[in-house]
Design a protein around this motif. Structure first.
Motif, PDB file in Angstrom:
ATOM      1  N   THR A  99      36.363  26.745  33.680  1.00 45.47           N
ATOM      2  CA  THR A  99      36.887  27.069  34.996  1.00 45.47           C
ATOM      3  C   THR A  99      36.098  28.182  35.650  1.00 45.47           C
ATOM      4  O   THR A  99      35.571  29.063  34.989  1.00 45.47           O
ATOM      5  N   PRO A 100      36.022  28.155  36.990  1.00 42.26           N
ATOM      6  CA  PRO A 100      35.318  29.223  37.708  1.00 42.26           C
ATOM      7  C   PRO A 100      36.012  30.557  37.602  1.00 42.26           C
ATOM      8  O   PRO A 100      35.436  31.573  37.909  1.00 42.26           O
ATOM      9  N   VAL A 101      37.261  30.565  37.155  1.00 43.56           N
ATOM     10  CA  VAL A 101      37.987  31.829  37.034  1.00 43.56           C
ATOM     11  C   VAL A 101      37.308  32.739  36.027  1.00 43.56           C
ATOM     12  O   VAL A 101      37.352  33.960  36.128  1.00 43.56           O
ATOM     13  N   ALA A 102      36.629  32.154  35.051  1.00 35.47           N
ATOM     14  CA  ALA A 102      35.965  32.953  34.024  1.00 35.47           C
ATOM     15  C   ALA A 102      34.944  33.893  34.631  1.00 35.47           C
ATOM     16  O   ALA A 102      34.747  35.002  34.173  1.00 35.47           O
ATOM     17  N   LYS A 103      34.265  33.471  35.660  1.00 31.33           N
ATOM     18  CA  LYS A 103      33.282  34.335  36.288  1.00 31.33           C
ATOM     19  C   LYS A 103      33.944  35.561  36.888  1.00 31.33           C
ATOM     20  O   LYS A 103      33.414  36.647  36.858  1.00 31.33           O
ATOM     21  N   ALA A 104      35.120  35.358  37.425  1.00 31.19           N
ATOM     22  CA  ALA A 104      35.841  36.498  37.989  1.00 31.19           C
ATOM     23  C   ALA A 104      36.190  37.493  36.900  1.00 31.19           C
ATOM     24  O   ALA A 104      36.219  38.692  37.122  1.00 31.19           O
ATOM     25  N   LYS A 105      36.457  37.002  35.703  1.00 31.41           N
ATOM     26  CA  LYS A 105      36.799  37.897  34.597  1.00 31.41           C
ATOM     27  C   LYS A 105      35.621  38.778  34.205  1.00 31.41           C
ATOM     28  O   LYS A 105      35.793  39.855  33.690  1.00 31.41           O
ATOM     29  N   LYS A 106      34.388  38.295  34.429  1.00 33.19           N
ATOM     30  CA  LYS A 106      33.207  39.077  34.084  1.00 33.19           C
ATOM     31  C   LYS A 106      32.855  40.097  35.147  1.00 33.19           C
ATOM     32  O   LYS A 106      32.042  40.968  34.927  1.00 33.19           O
ATOM     33  N   THR A 107      33.462  39.945  36.328  1.00 30.02           N
ATOM     34  CA  THR A 107      33.161  40.860  37.418  1.00 30.02           C
ATOM     35  C   THR A 107      33.667  42.255  37.097  1.00 30.02           C
ATOM     36  O   THR A 107      34.814  42.414  36.675  1.00 30.02           O
ATOM     37  N   PRO A 108      32.864  43.309  37.298  1.00 26.45           N
ATOM     38  CA  PRO A 108      33.330  44.678  37.020  1.00 26.45           C
ATOM     39  C   PRO A 108      34.570  44.996  37.827  1.00 26.45           C
ATOM     40  O   PRO A 108      34.716  44.557  38.969  1.00 26.45           O
ATOM     41  N   HIS A 246      40.290  45.729  33.331  1.00 25.14           N
ATOM     42  CA  HIS A 246      40.220  46.802  34.308  1.00 25.14           C
ATOM     43  C   HIS A 246      40.596  48.128  33.642  1.00 25.14           C
ATOM     44  O   HIS A 246      40.007  49.166  33.930  1.00 25.14           O
ATOM     45  N   VAL A 247      41.600  48.072  32.752  1.00 26.32           N
ATOM     46  CA  VAL A 247      42.125  49.283  32.118  1.00 26.32           C
ATOM     47  C   VAL A 247      42.372  49.020  30.637  1.00 26.32           C
ATOM     48  O   VAL A 247      42.928  47.987  30.263  1.00 26.32           O
ATOM     49  N   ASN A 274      32.715  49.966  33.521  1.00 26.40           N
ATOM     50  CA  ASN A 274      33.661  50.296  34.590  1.00 26.40           C
ATOM     51  C   ASN A 274      35.119  50.232  34.148  1.00 26.40           C
ATOM     52  O   ASN A 274      36.023  50.380  34.976  1.00 26.40           O
ATOM     53  N   THR A 275      35.363  49.992  32.873  1.00 24.68           N
ATOM     54  CA  THR A 275      36.742  49.924  32.378  1.00 24.68           C
ATOM     55  C   THR A 275      37.340  51.322  32.281  1.00 24.68           C
ATOM     56  O   THR A 275      36.779  52.204  31.626  1.00 24.68           O
ATOM     57  N   ALA A 276      38.469  51.519  32.951  1.00 22.80           N
ATOM     58  CA  ALA A 276      39.148  52.822  32.924  1.00 22.80           C
ATOM     59  C   ALA A 276      40.047  52.914  31.692  1.00 22.80           C
ATOM     60  O   ALA A 276      40.340  51.900  31.044  1.00 22.80           O
ATOM     61  N   SER A 277      40.493  54.132  31.379  1.00 24.06           N
ATOM     62  CA  SER A 277      41.370  54.316  30.226  1.00 24.06           C
ATOM     63  C   SER A 277      42.603  55.129  30.606  1.00 24.06           C
ATOM     64  O   SER A 277      42.524  56.072  31.387  1.00 24.06           O
ATOM     65  N   VAL A 278      43.733  54.739  30.046  1.00 24.35           N
ATOM     66  CA  VAL A 278      44.999  55.455  30.196  1.00 24.35           C
ATOM     67  C   VAL A 278      45.517  55.757  28.799  1.00 24.35           C
ATOM     68  O   VAL A 278      45.642  54.851  27.967  1.00 24.35           O
ATOM     69  N   LEU A 279      45.782  57.023  28.525  1.00 24.84           N
ATOM     70  CA  LEU A 279      46.334  57.440  27.235  1.00 24.84           C
ATOM     71  C   LEU A 279      47.799  57.807  27.418  1.00 24.84           C
ATOM     72  O   LEU A 279      48.131  58.655  28.252  1.00 24.84           O
TER      73      LEU A 279
END
Length: 601
Positions: A99-108, A246-247, A274-279
């Motif tokens: 599915t083309p949705v996979a490409k969106a998952k790779k987007t930063p 994303h997080v 670009n993945t953020a972190s929440v502790l």
């Protein structure tokens, strides 16, 4: 049930409790002073003066469980599990080819997305209910992830595949292997298993026999390596599966190191750049302090052994490092977020939390109302709701019978359900409950296990007060639900409490909590106002057995002298919204802020 008669006269030198100060009528709430049920007993106690002490143990402590556990404990445990795991969905990597949705998952991840936009959220945790749990962490992970999925987010959980987890029962299946790189040129190959939480939240399990092929969740100094493998493997899985979050939401010291990896190993030229972190800090009392030699395994040199990174009194502190590197830090109640910034509540980390400024906040934990709801609770002999409390009266009668108490609906029952740890205020109970049982018309039921000294105390309390107090040393989901439903008051005098759950369960079950005003207890209980009859429970502030004694007296006086106020407080408590939905909405804003902070670096 073994019984022994309690002495008629108070004796000195009780080895189980220090002398309790005599009741001071001037410190008792005004309403309690005039209570017919208390007036005579308080006068008598005042006359006794300092001679009034807790009666000693006249017989050896009874070693057997006072109230036997259910005859079919296995069945009870199965009934307690409302969350099941089903077979895994197709692997994310295969989906990307279809599915083309996979490409969106790779987007930063984009910092411009709104808080309500669907996001990819990775939860890295040592615990998740019902698979592996020692406290509130497991409940929080399970409850919050399901609420976020309901709100449209793509959520994944990564946790160890402990040997205690039944792979067949929960439909856990093997997926693939994964190579994880560490410092010193080390490679760790782990197995990846898959399942789903309640058929909704995908879980990736880390299988590594050396570290996770054991029954216990925590096991000492080796935990620095065990949870280091968990944290780094979780990030590697995402890269291998082309599922870029994303997080990354990490929890307590066990996975705080993942926030450090995101700012070091995966800072540049990585899909996770670009993945953020929440502790989230569930309990700052546990910080993950280890020998600094483990730093080389993580891939860090001596320049990371500094106070602004890992160093803590010549060792390393994993929670401290997480606080320093995470984009946002949260904890489990607003009041606790303020307390941990102080010199006492912060337990050595207050200065560093203050340095993070407005990036530290508190969001109250929620309650899984599919499990804790008196209207649908399968553990209860009779169900009930705000509109019809008849079932609660039946639960009280059965609770009194089961615990060997005098069956009388007019006598209030005070409950305690807890692990026996100093944090929970058991010193205060030892300094108040024996005297309260002598001076007031009340009953006490206890469920819990832990500290041996506290276990012996409650066995003695049962022997000294036949028909008025009883304790079940151990834990049973069935009994815990029955106690919440059948009791009239719930005692929770914690020295500190990040959030707490039982006080919220109690409110929803029409049982009024008695709490020390700290952390989440202060946030979730509205103190009784005698002038209006409003409130959901009773608070006190002083850390002393005397303060707890007088607050119990206040509750007893309200029960007997102002039953209309008691009934009104029941209604107010049962109407409270403690669901995870409200918490999930607040976390959406936290995630958005974390993404913005990460993008600004």
């Amino acid at each position: 049930m073994a019984k022994s008669s309690s002495p008629k006269k108070p004796l000195k030198n009780n080895p189980l409790s220090s002398p309790t100060p005599p009741p001071d009528p001037n410190l008792l709430p005004a309403s309690a002073k005039t209570s017919p049920k208390l007036k005579a007993s308080l006068k008598k106690a005042a006359d006794l003066g300092t001679k009034l002490q807790v009666a000693p143990v006249t017989t050896p402590p009874v070693e057997k469980v006072i109230v036997p556990a259910p005859e079919t404990p296995v069945t009870a445990k199965k009934k307690a599990v409302k969350i099941t795991l089903t077979s895994p969905e197709p692997k994310p990597k295969k989906e990307t080819k279809k599915t083309p949705v996979a490409k969106a998952k790779k987007t930063p991840p984009s910092a411009a997305e709104s808080p309500t936009a669907a996001k990819r959220l990775l939860f890295i945790t040592a615990e998740c209910t019902p698979l592996a749990q020692t406290g509130g962490l497991g409940d929080a992970v399970a409850g919050l992830t399901k609420a976020l999925v309901h709100r449209g987010h793509d959520v994944r959980i990564v946790m160890p595949l402990y040997s205690r987890i039944d792979r067949v029962r929960y439909g856990i299946t093997f997926s693939r292997t994964c190579c994880v790189h560490f410092g010193r040129g080390e490679e760790v190959w782990v197995g990846i298993y898959e399942g789903k939480l309640d058929g909704q939240v995908p879980i990736w399990f880390i299988d590594y026999e050396r570290y996770f092929g054991r029954h216990e969740i925590y096991s000492g100094d080796e935990d620095a390596y065990r949870f280091g493998v968990l944290s780094k493997a979780a990030l590697q899985i995402c890269k291998d599966a082309d599922w870029i979050p994303h997080v990354a939401h990490v929890h307590d010291w066990m996975t705080a190191i993942a926030a450090v990896f995101l700012k070091t190993w995966d800072r540049v030229l990585s899909p996770l750049s670009n993945t953020a972190s929440v502790l989230t800090i569930h309990n700052i009392g546990y910080q993950g302090k280890f020998d600094p030699s483990v730093l080389s395994f993580y891939g860090f040199g001596g320049d990371y052994l500094t106070p602004d990174k890992f160093e803590d009194f010549q060792g390393i502190n994993l929670l401290k490092a997480g606080i320093q590197y995470a984009d946002v830090v949260t904890t489990v109640s607003p009041n606790y977020a303020n307390e941990i910034k102080g010199p006492i509540g912060g337990m050595g980390l207050g200065l560093y939390l203050n340095d993070r400024g407005d990036r530290v906040s508190g969001i109250l934990n929620g309650v899984d109302t599919s499990v804790w709801n008196p209207a649908i609770d399968t553990f209860l002999p009779a169900r009930y709701s705000r509109d019809n409390l008849a079932g609660k009266a039946e639960c009280k009668r059965i609770l009194q019978e089961r615990f060997g108490l005098t069956v009388d609906p007019k006598i209030p029952i005070f409950a305690v359900i807890s692990r026996f740890a100093p944090q929970k205020g058991f010193d205060l109970m030892r300094g108040s409950l024996p005297q309260a049982l002598r001076d007031m018309v009340m009953q006490v039921v206890v469920l819990g296990t832990g500290d041996a000294f506290t276990e012996h105390f409650f066995r003695w309390l049962t022997e000294a007060n036949p028909g008025r107090a009883n304790a079940h040393i151990g834990f049973s989901p069935e009994i815990s639900h029955l106690i919440e439903a059948g009791s009239d008051f719930f005692i929770m005098p914690s020295i500190y409490e990040p959030c707490g759950l039982n006080q919220m369960y109690s409110s929803l079950y029409g049982t009024l909590p008695i709490v020390r005003a700290t952390g989440g207890l202060d946030d979730t209980v509205e103190n009784y106002d005698e002038s209006t009859g409003t409130g959901t429970g009773f608070k006190f502030w002083e850390i002393s057995g005397r303060a707890l004694y007088y607050t119990i007296g206040w509750a007893v006086a309200t029960w007997y002298d102002r039953p209309q106020h008691y009934a009104a407080m029941q209604q107010q408590g049962m109407a409270r919204d403690f669901t995870w939905e409200a918490s999930a909405q607040q976390y959406e804003h936290v995630y958005e802020n974390a993404i913005s902070y990460r993008a600004s670096l």
